[in-house]
Design a protein around this motif. Sequence first.
Motif, PDB file in Angstrom:
ATOM      1  N   TYR A   9       0.864  -1.188   0.000  1.00 19.79           N
ATOM      2  CA  TYR A   9       0.000   0.000   0.000  1.00 19.79           C
ATOM      3  C   TYR A   9       0.897   1.235   0.000  1.00 19.79           C
ATOM      4  O   TYR A   9       1.890   1.290   0.732  1.00 19.79           O
ATOM      5  N   PHE A  63      -7.672   0.045   5.076  1.00 20.48           N
ATOM      6  CA  PHE A  63      -6.415   0.790   4.963  1.00 20.48           C
ATOM      7  C   PHE A  63      -6.292   1.892   6.021  1.00 20.48           C
ATOM      8  O   PHE A  63      -5.221   2.119   6.557  1.00 20.48           O
ATOM      9  N   LYS A 279      -5.885  -9.091   1.292  1.00 13.86           N
ATOM     10  CA  LYS A 279      -5.131  -8.042   1.979  1.00 13.86           C
ATOM     11  C   LYS A 279      -4.286  -8.740   3.037  1.00 13.86           C
ATOM     12  O   LYS A 279      -4.823  -9.418   3.915  1.00 13.86           O
ATOM     13  N   TYR A 281      -1.694  -8.263   6.149  1.00 16.04           N
ATOM     14  CA  TYR A 281      -1.269  -7.268   7.151  1.00 16.04           C
ATOM     15  C   TYR A 281      -0.001  -7.781   7.824  1.00 16.04           C
ATOM     16  O   TYR A 281       0.091  -8.977   8.139  1.00 16.04           O
ATOM     17  N   VAL A 291       0.211  -2.883   5.259  1.00 14.28           N
ATOM     18  CA  VAL A 291      -0.704  -3.733   4.499  1.00 14.28           C
ATOM     19  C   VAL A 291      -0.260  -3.782   3.044  1.00 14.28           C
ATOM     20  O   VAL A 291       0.380  -2.857   2.546  1.00 14.28           O
ATOM     21  N   GLU A 293      -1.523  -5.926  -0.952  1.00 10.92           N
ATOM     22  CA  GLU A 293      -2.515  -6.780  -1.601  1.00 10.92           C
ATOM     23  C   GLU A 293      -1.831  -7.752  -2.544  1.00 10.92           C
ATOM     24  O   GLU A 293      -0.806  -7.429  -3.149  1.00 10.92           O
TER      25      GLU A 293
END
Length: 312
Positions: A9, A63, A279, A281, A291, A293
């Motif tokens: 992210y 997010f 996602k 983490y 985070v 993806e």
Amino acid sequence: MKTDIVRRYSSNPILTKADIPYPVETVHNAAVVKHGSEYIMLFRSHLRTGRSIIGLARSPDGFNFTAEPQPFLTPAREGVFAEYEEFGVEDPRVTLLEGEYLITYSAYSRNGVRIALAKTRDFEHVERVSLITQADYRNVVIFPARFDGLYARLDRPHSEISPWSIWISYSPDLRFWGDARLIMKPEPYHWDEMKIGPGAPPIRTAQGWLSIYHGVFETMDGSVYRLGVALHDLKDPARITGVGESWILQPEDPWEITGYVHNVVFTCGAVSEDDGTVKIYWGGADTVMCVGEADTSALVDECLKHGRPAKP
Ligand code: BMA
């Protein structure tokens, strides 16, 4: 050039100690689940005593998280849990099963580290259920399904003889666990050669249960924590059908390389989305939360097409 499987992210880190309304030194190793229209994060924080507590943060999109004004779980003050949580509570994992969120976390005390189980339906009221391992165990993740009526979990006992490995066991009631078997071992001279442990609770895919685990490599500059993937048979989770040969994530951002413990990415949770992405983490350097993806199909392909043995 090989593209990264996990797309970080752009506004990492997503939660740091500056975002927490009570005094903490770190925000890391968090479980995340979707609850109704919200993402709920249970995160670990070090206090200035060096001991840990667990906080809660909420997000509309996975997010942007806002922490609650008070911690979610602090060491118990009475009963059997008080004796075993004296040194702190760490690294929560959450599994939704039959309408209840099952929370497993490390309970540290002068007697060693063991795993406790708590339950909640709403993240408002939490009930401690049982201490479900002896010392020394960490990283218990419960499958979000039963197998022939039994609950199943992955865990990681400590051993002086064998490199620390991933085991499976089963329970009729979540309290008493048995039929334990070692199902995955570190691979010698490989990124996960020193020790491995379960990370996020397994995610159901059409090809099998996807498990995101951590692996550790010892260098002259200390250990490096990275993440990898393994796939378990849908009906028989003790059968591993593939383990990705390469790591999917390693410390690269400055807040993963430097912090409370340097060179660490460590996951306790991932959320599977309807659009075929996951996602993931992770805690960066035991200091902040991040985070990224990934496409579920790419993670599954890593296991099935670029594999290494589960038990070398
Ligand atoms: C492990 C655990 C994790 C931590 C990691 C890196 O042994 O203590 O909570 O993230 O080390 O320090």
